[in-house]
Design a protein around this motif. Structure first.
Motif, short mmCIF file in Angstrom:
data_model
loop_
_atom_site.label_atom_id
_atom_site.label_comp_id
_atom_site.label_asym_id
_atom_site.label_seq_id
_atom_site.Cartn_x
_atom_site.Cartn_y
_atom_site.Cartn_z
N VAL A 171 0.82 -1.21 0.00
CA VAL A 171 0.00 0.00 0.00
C VAL A 171 0.85 1.26 0.00
CG1 VAL A 171 -1.97 -1.13 1.12
CG2 VAL A 171 -0.21 -0.07 2.53
N ALA A 172 0.23 2.38 -0.39
CA ALA A 172 0.89 3.68 -0.39
C ALA A 172 -0.16 4.77 -0.24
CB ALA A 172 1.69 3.89 -1.67
N LEU B 45 -3.99 4.96 -6.88
CA LEU B 45 -4.78 3.80 -6.46
C LEU B 45 -5.09 3.81 -4.96
CD1 LEU B 45 -2.92 1.03 -8.54
CD2 LEU B 45 -4.99 2.30 -9.14
N THR B 46 -4.64 4.82 -4.24
CA THR B 46 -4.84 4.90 -2.79
C THR B 46 -6.30 4.76 -2.37
OG1 THR B 46 -2.80 6.15 -2.50
CG2 THR B 46 -4.41 6.33 -0.73
N PRO B 47 -7.29 5.24 -3.15
CA PRO B 47 -8.68 5.02 -2.75
C PRO B 47 -9.05 3.53 -2.57
CG PRO B 47 -8.57 6.78 -4.36
CD PRO B 47 -7.19 6.17 -4.29
N GLN C 29 8.60 2.25 -2.70
CA GLN C 29 9.46 1.96 -3.86
C GLN C 29 8.92 2.46 -5.19
OE1 GLN C 29 10.24 -2.38 -2.95
NE2 GLN C 29 12.26 -1.71 -3.63
N PHE C 30 7.69 2.92 -5.23
CA PHE C 30 7.09 3.32 -6.49
C PHE C 30 6.89 4.83 -6.51
CE2 PHE C 30 5.89 -1.05 -5.56
CZ PHE C 30 6.42 -1.68 -6.68
N MET C 31 7.84 5.53 -7.11
CA MET C 31 7.82 7.00 -7.21
C MET C 31 7.65 7.69 -5.85
SD MET C 31 5.87 7.70 -10.81
CE MET C 31 6.02 9.47 -10.60
N GLY C 32 8.17 7.09 -4.79
CA GLY C 32 8.14 7.73 -3.48
C GLY C 32 6.74 8.04 -2.98
N GLN C 33 5.78 7.15 -3.26
CA GLN C 33 4.39 7.43 -2.94
C GLN C 33 3.98 7.04 -1.51
OE1 GLN C 33 2.18 5.82 -6.30
NE2 GLN C 33 2.62 7.64 -7.49
#
Length: 164
Positions: free
Chosen positions: A34-35, A40-42, A68-72
């Motif tokens: 999760v991020a 996609l956070t919703p 790890q994915f674009m600092g999200q």
């Protein structure tokens, strides 16, 4: 590695306490990286809904924060906990921030990425919110890619099947 060993791999909670997936004893687990700052956070809201709806039938949702994915997922454990509870009412357990790909990949994810998705593809996590359904015995049953909504028909069917 046996499926039981997957359940016994150590990981820390978001608060820093040692735990394992086996702490969800006897439950099927929907494990999700999760991020907090992702398109996609919703999905957090739908994951929480599944956690509530299926808890009594034996499903546990476990979130693995990952940056790890674009600092999200840049936040501290306190910031992550606050965001998840105040924005999405998340009550399911979250682990410490981990890596899901690369040299620093957490041992739990070293096992999970060996599972193939519906197209037969295993390997690295593609993005935030990739979902793995793990049976109560620790067997990885299904892998759903990030854009598959947590309440998509194929996910619900897999959860229903895992819960018997």
């Amino acid at each position: 590695m046996s499926s039981q060993e997957l359940l016994n791999l150590p990981v820390n909670t978001l608060e820093g306490a040692p735990t394992t997936l086996g702490a969800q004893s006897g439950k099927a687990i929907l494990a999700v990286n999760v991020a907090s700052k992702c398109g996609l956070t919703p999905q957090y809201a739908t994951l929480e809904k599944l956690a509530q709806e299926y808890a009594e039938r034996g499903l546990a949702v476990v979130g693995f924060p990952c940056n790890q994915f674009m600092g999200q997922e840049p936040g501290s454990p306190e910031e992550i906990a606050s965001f998840c509870s105040t924005t999405y009412g998340v009550s399911f357990p979250l682990t410490e921030k981990i890596e899901v790909n690369g040299e620093g990949r957490h041992p739990i994810y070293a096992e999970l990425v060996q599972a193939a998705d519906a197209e037969g593809e295993a390997g690295d996590i593609q993005w935030n919110f990739e979902k793995f359904l793990i049976g109560a015995d620790g067997t990885v049953l299904n892998r759903f890619r990030p854009r598959t909504e947590p309440d998509a028909p194929e996910v619900i069917a897999a959860i229903e099947s895992a819960l018997g």
